[in-house]
Design a protein around this motif. Structure first.
Motif: not given
Length: 179
Positions: A131-137, A145-153, A155-168
């Protein structure tokens, strides 16, 4: 599906979970939602609202927008974060959770925006990354300009994951499928 039909965030999300549901949405057949689906949607919207407020609290007034700004203000980099922007381009209509402007660098002389997505669950799934890859497209089609990564916030702790590699990989794969 007609040649003019655009893929929307809702249709793509349905496709990620069930191809038949996506097809029915494209054809205009809308199934009644169940109480469980309504409850899940309410929980997801509550989390999205909470995560948005939390992120807004880290920004000064004028650094974010909760409405889709003009193209000129996007180009000028007026806002660091845009909440709930609607992107309508050739073949894609995407309602993003948020867009974050990346800082200028000598490697990126133009402004680059990266998608942010708010996910209630404690563990990320492949569908969240798709879904975040769809947003990037959608961003890529709008800005060139293609974003090189996306962020997903998430869980209950509002953890941030930055997608690279697999995301691309997902983004490249999806670009090929959508041509």
């Amino acid at each position: 599906m007609t040649a003019q039909s655009a893929i929307t965030s809702t249709i793509y999300e349905a496709f990620v979970h069930c191809e038949t549901k996506a097809y029915l949405l494209l054809e205009g057949a809308i199934a009644p939602s169940s109480d469980v689906q309504d409850w899940q949607a309410t929980l997801a919207n509550d989390f999205k609202r909470s995560a948005s407020k939390r992120l807004q609290s880290t920004l000064r007034d004028g650094e974010y927008s909760v409405e889709t700004p003009s193209f000129e203000s996007l180009r000028g980099g007026v806002y660091r974060v845009l909440f709930d922007p609607l992107i309508c381009t050739r073949g894609i209509n995407a309602q993003l959770h948020a867009l974050q402007r990346l800082p200028h660098s000598r490697h990126a002389p133009t402004l680059i925006y990266t998608p942010l997505r708010f996910v209630r669950s404690e563990k990320l799934k492949t569908s969240d990354k798709l879904l975040i890859a769809f947003d990037a497209i959608a961003i890529s089609r709008l800005t060139g300009n293609s974003p090189r990564a996306g962020k997903i916030i998430y869980g209950s702790e509002y953890t941030t994951a930055t997608g690279r590699g697999t995301y691309c990989f997902y983004q490249t794969e999806m670009n090929e499928r959508m041509k």
